[in-house]
Design an enzyme around this catalytic site. Structure first.
Site, PDB file in Angstrom:
ATOM      1  N   TYR A 129       0.825  -1.208   0.000  1.00  0.00           N
ATOM      2  CA  TYR A 129       0.000   0.000   0.000  1.00  0.00           C
ATOM      3  C   TYR A 129       0.864   1.265   0.000  1.00  0.00           C
ATOM      4  O   TYR A 129       0.463   2.304   0.520  1.00  0.00           O
ATOM      5  CB  TYR A 129      -0.959  -0.029   1.195  1.00  0.00           C
ATOM      6  CG  TYR A 129      -1.806  -1.293   1.190  1.00  0.00           C
ATOM      7  CD1 TYR A 129      -2.743  -1.506   0.188  1.00  0.00           C
ATOM      8  CD2 TYR A 129      -1.617  -2.284   2.146  1.00  0.00           C
ATOM      9  CE1 TYR A 129      -3.497  -2.668   0.132  1.00  0.00           C
ATOM     10  CE2 TYR A 129      -2.368  -3.462   2.103  1.00  0.00           C
ATOM     11  CZ  TYR A 129      -3.298  -3.641   1.092  1.00  0.00           C
ATOM     12  OH  TYR A 129      -4.029  -4.801   1.035  1.00  0.00           O
ATOM     13  N   HIS A 170      -9.112   2.383  -3.769  1.00  0.00           N
ATOM     14  CA  HIS A 170      -8.182   1.377  -3.243  1.00  0.00           C
ATOM     15  C   HIS A 170      -6.762   1.842  -3.507  1.00  0.00           C
ATOM     16  O   HIS A 170      -6.468   2.358  -4.597  1.00  0.00           O
ATOM     17  CB  HIS A 170      -8.400   0.016  -3.916  1.00  0.00           C
ATOM     18  CG  HIS A 170      -9.770  -0.529  -3.690  1.00  0.00           C
ATOM     19  ND1 HIS A 170     -10.143  -1.133  -2.513  1.00  0.00           N
ATOM     20  CD2 HIS A 170     -10.862  -0.539  -4.478  1.00  0.00           C
ATOM     21  CE1 HIS A 170     -11.413  -1.493  -2.592  1.00  0.00           C
ATOM     22  NE2 HIS A 170     -11.872  -1.136  -3.773  1.00  0.00           N
TER      23      HIS A 170
HETATM   24  C1  DHK Z   1      -6.974  -2.399   1.056  1.00  0.00           C
HETATM   25  C2  DHK Z   1      -7.016  -3.519   1.807  1.00  0.00           C
HETATM   26  O1  DHK Z   1      -6.807  -3.490   3.111  1.00  0.00           O
HETATM   27  C3  DHK Z   1      -7.241  -4.830   1.195  1.00  0.00           C
HETATM   28  O2  DHK Z   1      -7.998  -5.652   2.018  1.00  0.00           O
HETATM   29  C4  DHK Z   1      -7.905  -4.705  -0.120  1.00  0.00           C
HETATM   30  C5  DHK Z   1      -7.309  -2.334  -0.364  1.00  0.00           C
HETATM   31  C6  DHK Z   1      -7.256  -3.667  -1.011  1.00  0.00           C
HETATM   32  C7  DHK Z   1      -6.464  -1.283  -1.044  1.00  0.00           C
HETATM   33  O3  DHK Z   1      -5.790  -1.541  -2.042  1.00  0.00           O
HETATM   34  O4  DHK Z   1      -6.485  -0.141  -0.573  1.00  0.00           O
HETATM   35  O5  DHK Z   1      -7.903  -5.958  -0.756  1.00  0.00           O
END
Ligand code: DHK
Length: 162
Positions: free
Chosen positions: A31, A108
């Site tokens: 992320y 996301h």
């Molecule tokens: C964030 C999450 O915590 C995951 O559970 C998802 C999403 C994707 C993101 O890409 O921000 O699958």
């Protein structure tokens, strides 16, 4: 949006689901490298530049997210939501979003369609005007701009905070 000073203020709630508070901390940088407080700061600065009053919230609990979506009715012009893992399981969050009369952007951090198959179907998308994924913190800023444009292009008088 070159001149935001004449635009009516909007209210947007940015809802973050389970484990979003850990962004930036995992070794794989799934992320990105921005911590959650950094993401919040980026979003608040972007919102301010657009004349958007932003409420940036995070919960690990499905019911809390549903309560916030219901509270946003009549208060917020738009919602940006990253329901995180609940994206793929929560019909209850979908139903709450379907009952929200304003604009909705699903966001996301990662490109969920490049990941495991269980992340390829979002229940949330049915309620969303648009989806932004895979652009990390930039995508969060784009999501705020997108929801602001959707509200302003529909009818400025619809703004709850005008
Ligand atoms: C964030 C999450 O915590 C995951 O559970 C998802 C999403 C994707 C993101 O890409 O921000 O699958």
């Amino acid at each position: 949006m070159s001149n935001t000073t004449t635009l009516p203020p909007l209210t947007v709630w940015f809802l973050n689901g389970p484990n979003a508070n850990l962004y930036g901390l995992d070794a794989n940088k799934t992320y990105g490298s921005d911590s959650f407080p950094v993401l919040q700061s980026r979003c608040e600065q972007k919102a301010a530049s657009l004349g958007v009053n932003l409420r940036f919230l995070q919960s690990n609990h499905e019911g809390q997210l549903i309560d916030w979506i219901q509270e946003a009715r009549g208060v917020a012009d738009g919602i940006v939501i990253n329901a995180a893992g609940l994206t793929y399981t929560s019909i209850a969050i979908l139903d709450a979003l379907l009952a929200f009369p304003g604009k909705i952007i699903e966001a996301h951090m990662s490109n969920i369609w490049k990941r495991e198959p269980f992340r390829h179907h979002s229940f949330i998308s049915k309620a969303a005007h648009g989806v932004i994924a895979g652009l990390g913190g930039d995508g969060y800023e784009f999501a705020i701009e997108a929801v602001a444009r959707l509200v302003r292009n529909s009818d400025p008088k619809n703004s709850k905070s005008a």
